[in-house]
Structure formats: C-alpha cells, structure tokens
Motif scaffolding. Sequence first.
Motif, PDB file in Angstrom:
ATOM      1  N   GLU A  60     -16.341 -28.021  61.175  1.00  0.00           N
ATOM      2  CA  GLU A  60     -15.666 -26.798  60.739  1.00  0.00           C
ATOM      3  C   GLU A  60     -14.149 -27.013  60.678  1.00  0.00           C
ATOM      4  O   GLU A  60     -13.488 -26.665  59.693  1.00  0.00           O
ATOM      5  CB  GLU A  60     -15.998 -25.654  61.699  1.00  0.00           C
ATOM      6  CG  GLU A  60     -15.425 -24.308  61.265  1.00  0.00           C
ATOM      7  CD  GLU A  60     -15.496 -23.256  62.364  1.00  0.00           C
ATOM      8  OE1 GLU A  60     -15.242 -23.603  63.532  1.00  0.00           O
ATOM      9  OE2 GLU A  60     -15.786 -22.095  62.054  1.00  0.00           O
ATOM     10  N   LEU A  61     -13.604 -27.604  61.748  1.00  0.00           N
ATOM     11  CA  LEU A  61     -12.154 -27.831  61.789  1.00  0.00           C
ATOM     12  C   LEU A  61     -11.719 -28.833  60.728  1.00  0.00           C
ATOM     13  O   LEU A  61     -10.636 -28.714  60.144  1.00  0.00           O
ATOM     14  CB  LEU A  61     -11.737 -28.304  63.189  1.00  0.00           C
ATOM     15  CG  LEU A  61     -11.888 -27.261  64.302  1.00  0.00           C
ATOM     16  CD1 LEU A  61     -11.616 -27.873  65.664  1.00  0.00           C
ATOM     17  CD2 LEU A  61     -10.949 -26.074  64.068  1.00  0.00           C
ATOM     18  N   ARG A  62     -12.555 -29.812  60.459  1.00  0.00           N
ATOM     19  CA  ARG A  62     -12.219 -30.788  59.413  1.00  0.00           C
ATOM     20  C   ARG A  62     -12.186 -30.109  58.043  1.00  0.00           C
ATOM     21  O   ARG A  62     -11.340 -30.426  57.206  1.00  0.00           O
ATOM     22  CB  ARG A  62     -13.246 -31.912  59.385  1.00  0.00           C
ATOM     23  CG  ARG A  62     -13.220 -32.776  60.602  1.00  0.00           C
ATOM     24  CD  ARG A  62     -13.008 -34.236  60.240  1.00  0.00           C
ATOM     25  NE  ARG A  62     -13.126 -35.040  61.447  1.00  0.00           N
ATOM     26  CZ  ARG A  62     -12.092 -35.553  62.096  1.00  0.00           C
ATOM     27  NH1 ARG A  62     -10.859 -35.375  61.646  1.00  0.00           N
ATOM     28  NH2 ARG A  62     -12.269 -36.275  63.173  1.00  0.00           N
ATOM     29  N   GLN A  63     -13.110 -29.182  57.833  1.00  0.00           N
ATOM     30  CA  GLN A  63     -13.090 -28.450  56.560  1.00  0.00           C
ATOM     31  C   GLN A  63     -11.811 -27.646  56.437  1.00  0.00           C
ATOM     32  O   GLN A  63     -11.176 -27.616  55.388  1.00  0.00           O
ATOM     33  CB  GLN A  63     -14.293 -27.509  56.484  1.00  0.00           C
ATOM     34  CG  GLN A  63     -15.604 -28.227  56.206  1.00  0.00           C
ATOM     35  CD  GLN A  63     -16.738 -27.233  55.993  1.00  0.00           C
ATOM     36  OE1 GLN A  63     -16.553 -26.186  55.390  1.00  0.00           O
ATOM     37  NE2 GLN A  63     -17.909 -27.581  56.472  1.00  0.00           N
ATOM     38  N   ILE A  64     -11.437 -26.978  57.534  1.00  0.00           N
ATOM     39  CA  ILE A  64     -10.250 -26.124  57.497  1.00  0.00           C
ATOM     40  C   ILE A  64      -8.994 -26.956  57.262  1.00  0.00           C
ATOM     41  O   ILE A  64      -8.086 -26.541  56.542  1.00  0.00           O
ATOM     42  CB  ILE A  64     -10.152 -25.315  58.808  1.00  0.00           C
ATOM     43  CG1 ILE A  64     -11.298 -24.312  58.872  1.00  0.00           C
ATOM     44  CG2 ILE A  64      -8.805 -24.613  58.930  1.00  0.00           C
ATOM     45  CD1 ILE A  64     -11.481 -23.672  60.226  1.00  0.00           C
ATOM     46  N   THR A  65      -8.939 -28.123  57.872  1.00  0.00           N
ATOM     47  CA  THR A  65      -7.752 -28.972  57.728  1.00  0.00           C
ATOM     48  C   THR A  65      -7.905 -29.966  56.577  1.00  0.00           C
ATOM     49  O   THR A  65      -7.099 -30.890  56.455  1.00  0.00           O
ATOM     50  CB  THR A  65      -7.475 -29.735  59.040  1.00  0.00           C
ATOM     51  OG1 THR A  65      -8.643 -30.482  59.394  1.00  0.00           O
ATOM     52  CG2 THR A  65      -7.143 -28.772  60.179  1.00  0.00           C
ATOM     53  N   ARG A  66      -8.942 -29.785  55.772  1.00  0.00           N
ATOM     54  CA  ARG A  66      -9.185 -30.631  54.598  1.00  0.00           C
ATOM     55  C   ARG A  66      -9.306 -32.120  54.953  1.00  0.00           C
ATOM     56  O   ARG A  66      -8.964 -32.993  54.143  1.00  0.00           O
ATOM     57  CB  ARG A  66      -8.050 -30.456  53.565  1.00  0.00           C
ATOM     58  CG  ARG A  66      -7.812 -29.026  53.127  1.00  0.00           C
ATOM     59  CD  ARG A  66      -8.825 -28.601  52.067  1.00  0.00           C
ATOM     60  NE  ARG A  66      -8.524 -27.293  51.525  1.00  0.00           N
ATOM     61  CZ  ARG A  66      -9.051 -26.149  51.975  1.00  0.00           C
ATOM     62  NH1 ARG A  66      -9.902 -26.161  52.994  1.00  0.00           N
ATOM     63  NH2 ARG A  66      -8.754 -25.008  51.407  1.00  0.00           N
ATOM     64  N   GLY A  67      -9.706 -32.384  56.154  1.00  0.00           N
ATOM     65  CA  GLY A  67      -9.877 -33.779  56.575  1.00  0.00           C
ATOM     66  C   GLY A  67      -8.580 -34.543  56.715  1.00  0.00           C
ATOM     67  O   GLY A  67      -8.580 -35.764  56.897  1.00  0.00           O
ATOM     68  N   ALA A  68      -7.456 -33.835  56.617  1.00  0.00           N
ATOM     69  CA  ALA A  68      -6.167 -34.522  56.629  1.00  0.00           C
ATOM     70  C   ALA A  68      -5.616 -34.715  58.027  1.00  0.00           C
ATOM     71  O   ALA A  68      -5.034 -35.760  58.342  1.00  0.00           O
ATOM     72  CB  ALA A  68      -5.166 -33.737  55.783  1.00  0.00           C
ATOM     73  N   LYS A  69      -5.775 -33.704  58.861  1.00  0.00           N
ATOM     74  CA  LYS A  69      -5.078 -33.722  60.153  1.00  0.00           C
ATOM     75  C   LYS A  69      -5.959 -34.321  61.249  1.00  0.00           C
ATOM     76  O   LYS A  69      -7.144 -34.006  61.336  1.00  0.00           O
ATOM     77  CB  LYS A  69      -4.672 -32.292  60.535  1.00  0.00           C
ATOM     78  CG  LYS A  69      -3.775 -31.659  59.480  1.00  0.00           C
ATOM     79  CD  LYS A  69      -3.439 -30.225  59.779  1.00  0.00           C
ATOM     80  CE  LYS A  69      -2.612 -29.662  58.628  1.00  0.00           C
ATOM     81  NZ  LYS A  69      -2.174 -28.278  58.857  1.00  0.00           N
ATOM     82  N   PRO A  70      -5.363 -35.150  62.082  1.00  0.00           N
ATOM     83  CA  PRO A  70      -6.152 -35.718  63.183  1.00  0.00           C
ATOM     84  C   PRO A  70      -6.627 -34.629  64.132  1.00  0.00           C
ATOM     85  O   PRO A  70      -5.921 -33.649  64.369  1.00  0.00           O
ATOM     86  CB  PRO A  70      -5.152 -36.632  63.899  1.00  0.00           C
ATOM     87  CG  PRO A  70      -4.003 -36.792  62.998  1.00  0.00           C
ATOM     88  CD  PRO A  70      -3.965 -35.597  62.108  1.00  0.00           C
TER      89      PRO A  70
END
Lengths: 468, 233
Positions: free
Chosen positions: A256-266
């Motif tokens: 979920e967090l990866r989707q929100i951060t578009r996979g950009a942020k560690p």
Amino acid sequence: MVICDASACTDCAKCIKVCPPNALRFPGAVEAAPHMLAASNGSGPSGARLTGGGWASATVREIQEKARTGKHIVRGCGTTRRLPTLDDLVLLPAGLSRMPVDTYREAAVTRTVLGARFASRPLVIETPIMVAPMSYGAISREAKLALAMGSARVGTAMNNGEGGLLPEEVEHSYRQIVQVCPSRFGFSLRNLELADAVEIVFGIGAKPGLSGHLMAEKMTAEIAAFRGLPPGIDLASHPRHGDIFGADDLMVKLQELRQITRGAKPIFLKVGAGRVYEDVKIAAKVGVDGITIDGMQGGTGAGPVIAIDHLGMPTLAAIVQATRALEDMGLKDEVSLMVSGGIRDGADVAKALALGADAVLIGTGAMVAMGCTVCLECHKGECEFGIGTQKPELRERLNVKLAAHRVANYFTAMTNELVILAKACGKRDVHNLEREDLRAVSLEACAMTGVPFLGTDYTFTQPFGFFG
Amino acid sequence: MVEELDLEGLSEAALNERLQALAGRGGQVVLHNTRARHNLVVNVSGELDVAIQGSAGFYCCGFMNGPRVTVTGNVGWYAADNMLGGSLTVGNNAGSNLAPSMIGGLVLVHGSAGSRVGYGLKGGTVVVIGNVGMLTGQQMLGGRIVLLGAAGPGTGESMYGGAIFYRHGALAASGTNNRARGLEPDETGWLAALLAEHNLPLNPDEFECLAPTPGKQKYHLFKPRLDAREKAV
C-alpha cells in the motif's frame, strides 16, 4: 534537643540526615502520618538514614519515591547503567601490512545511499550521520527547527518522530524521513507526500515494547492541537499500529505504501533492540528497503526508569545481531542497516560502520550540541536550554541559528573524525570499514560481538564473519 | 458512462492508477473478479463511483479521498485505513480494525464488524448495522461511531475525543476513560438525519453515547482485588 512539629513537617528527612539521633524528637509523628501523606516528599515519618550498607543512595531514593507515590518512576534520556559500548572495541590502523591513506590530502567518500533495494529514488546523504527522531512535543519547535537547519547544512537527513511534521521542519531540512508511528499523531497522506523516506516504527531502544510517553507538563494547547489530543493529559501513546497486527499484514501494508509513494521513496522499518535477529529477518523478508535498530542506550523524552534500565539490548550487540541476520539471508548488500542509541563521536560511527551499519542516527548528542546537559529531567518540561520544553519563556532561550550552527559543526566534526579513522585504517570510503578492522578490548565485548580479543585472532562464543 | 474493469491480470497498483485517472473525470466504475484482493482503491482522490462486485481484502480504500465505493460482499481487515474523505459502503461484513486512524468520510457496514472498529479514529463517521467485537473506538481522537447492534467489551477504551453512539443495553462493557451520557441536541439531529439518509428505521431516542472522561486518563498496571477469594475446585 529539637522537638519537631509533625504538623509542619514535610517529611524531607533533611534534619534526620544532619542531626545525631538524640538531637531530635518526633512527638506524635506516627499519628500525624496520614494527614502528612499528601505533602510528603521524603522518607516517611520516622525517617531513615542514608547509611548505604550496600544500597546505593540512588536506589534508596528511588525506593523512597515509590513508597511515597505508589507509582513507577518516569524520567527522560537513556539508561545510566554501565553497559558494553562501542568503546569496548578498537580499530586496527594500517602500517606496513596495509598502507594508510593520507589523512589531510587525499579525498574520502562519505556520501551514503540508503534504501536502494526497491525504491527508485533512494535516500542520498553526504555523511552517514543523521538526526534521530525526536518528536515535536518532546522537544520544542525551536529545537526542531535548529535540527532541520543544522542537518541541512551538512547535507544529511532528519527524522521527524512521533508528534507530526512541522511545516518549517520540512522547509528547512535537506532530506526528511517521515515516521509512520502507531499513534499516527499529526499524520496523514500529506506527510507521505512530503517525505524523502518513510519509516514504520515498531519500537524505540530506550523502552522497547512500550509506547510513547508525553507528560502533561508538555501537553500544551499547541502540542495537543497538533496531535489531535486534549491538552494537559499524560499521554501513553498507542501501543500497536491499528493497521498492522503482524508480519503478514505488514507485507500488504508495504505494498500500500509503495503504491502511495509510487515506488520511489525508500521504506524503512525501525525496531527497538530486543529480539534483533528475528525482527531483522522478518523485516527483510516482508520487503523493507532499510532497517533501523535502536539500541538500549537510546534516549527518550519520558519513559519508566524500569524500562529504560532493564529492557533491550546494548547497541553494540544489536548491530552484530542485525548484520548477522541480513548476512544469513544473503541480503546484507541489499537492505540498508541504520543504527542509533548512544552514538556520540566519529569513533562510534566508524565502529558501527565496521560492524555492518550503513548509517547512524544521533539524538542525545545533537541535543547536547544545542546546549543540553543530559540532566535526565526532559519529562518535566522545564528544560532551561529551551530544548525539552514547551514553555514560551524557556523556548525563547534557544537561539535557533546558533543551535543549528552548533549541530552542523558537531556533525561536521564527527564526520571528520570518521574520515580520520577510516583513512588510518587504509580506507578511502568510510563504508569500506569492516569487522576485520576491529578488535575487542574487553572479554564482554569479545563474547558479545564475536570480534576477536585484542592481540589475538580468536574469540569465544559465536564467531562473527571473517574468521572461524 | 459506466466503465467495467476485470481485475483478472490487472495488478492492484495498475488498478489504482487507472481509478485515479478516471477520478479526474468523475463517472462510474464497476470492478469484477476482485476475489478479495488487497489494497483496492488505495490513494484514489476525486469524484468517482466505484462498485466492487464481490469482496475486497485488506486495506480497501486506504488513504482514499473522495470516491464513493460500494462493496457487495465483505471487506477484510483495516478497510478505510487513514481514509480522508468519500465513502465506503459494505454490503456484508467487515474484518477487524475497520477504519483505523481514519480522518474523514463515511464508512457504512450493513453486516457485522470485528474488533477494534475505529482504532485511533480521528474524524468522519463509521456506522455498523450489525454487531461489533471488542475495543471499538480504542484511543480514538475524534469522529463518530454509530453502532446499531451489540458491542463487545472494552468499547471506547481510553478514547481521547469523538463519540460512540449505541443503542440502550447494547454494550457488553465499556472500557476505561470514558463515560456514558445522553445525546446533545445537535447530536440527536445529526443522528436522525444519518439514520433517515440510510433508511435505517430507528429513532435517536433509542441511543446513548460514550464520550471521553474529561481530564487526565487513568492507566492501570496493577489493581489488587482485595476481596478475591480462592475459587473452590
């Protein structure tokens, strides 16, 4: 002979300590005891001499305090116990078998990349030293701002802590790590949007297994509003994430967090040092980009003394456990390892890096740079340096620009020390420090880390890496 | 115009990106073959009607802000986590930890929900027509929870703000740091409108309310029961 008036006595026991036994009389003291309880601040109506007898005066005072209040004792900062530290290791310098690098004339690499496992935009900082999470509430707005400005000057990241994300903190910091804490105070989608890296918190080193504390003295209207709480309460924060109740859930949450951060942020995960080996393996398995281990010497704004002194694992042992876990999984080069808890100088940083850390976080040291004297009284909110307080008259004592300058100087000096040690060990890149560069100066450290005892290539207990 | 999306072969991330693209234009979307997959309609903001034909897994509508989502089946744990706005209507049941840390919007569950409904709730409204498990509204900071069925023990445990409305006699036992009270006039009006809007044939007079106890919270570490007697075996 002094006849003490029991009705006026505050039970401070000072007269008992000063005067010989036959100089004092306490008529009616026992009968007076019930109505004295509210005003009591001492050792009980009959008093007790602090004679020691194997009992340290601090222990006696703690027992008296507990006897008076019926409560466990709360205070700020980290443990005062003598525990094995990174001081129990030394670095082996280069000589003939290995050539040193010119300390003052050759370039050294301190740039640090964190969270490159899956994130497309990893966190890149200029020194492997970051500002540890300290919440707005535990420390003042001015202190937060000074930390942001100071860390920005040396090109490193600061971590916001539990109490929300101040706009000026974001504005003035170079890189911002945003925590996802169980309480979610001051947290929303906006925080994730502003983050350079995200950290899911599962505990802190000073009191692993416990939630955050913020005493009423600091829960001003401003702090309460920022957190969405009623003012003036003693806060024992949320113990668990309302939306993560286990490792399986965490795996889905990460997606979920990866989707929100578009996979950009560690996305990092932080745990207080306890069952480090198991925790690190689970975190790495569920797919985080980095893991922060907060050792037992870490500080806090407020916590039960019994937890501060008796829960957790010293930072020294925790780094080894974390490194070992990642190596056993074959993920040491993929998952970033960050360490906090009692890191004070460049030697601590160098040794932490040699043991396997990629970066460290500094909390108490950064506060000391701003003026803190580690009086252990953060929980009272009376910090006379304007750091651990919310009182306007105390806050205005902190010169933000000067404090930021001192934080930047401290981080610069520490990084210089790190570079000196790394070069002396023959490394141009501070991240090339390795456990082979280390020896233990105490049997405890040798046993705890698996690093060979000084003057030998041998250890006992579980070996750590390069030999055996 | 109604867009039909088959989730077969479509990742959750791709679905949510597609929904976000559609949300800018409004409209309606029907999702098929959801098969209780996790993270559906996450971080989607804007005007959009989404109909999930079937069930959704964990974190359905997490961080959502704006869309109106209906689920014909069930939703898993943590539905509407950190939701900012919009609505989630669930035809059947919801798992535990419904609407944790939700900030705004409406969640309506026609069936029952598990434990810890509205854990750390900050705002918005959560309505459960069926029963709920224990610890509803634990440490909630704000918002409103409306319970039409029975509630398990520990309801309203250590709530800091907000209100929990429940029908007379429906609470097994409330938690600590809260107090029961009658409805304020504005709450009565608000509840009547909510019940009418969702065709729930109940009267606000049937409800009472749990609210935080003013002042400092009490914490319990050790509470001796001095009247306890050894139970005869």
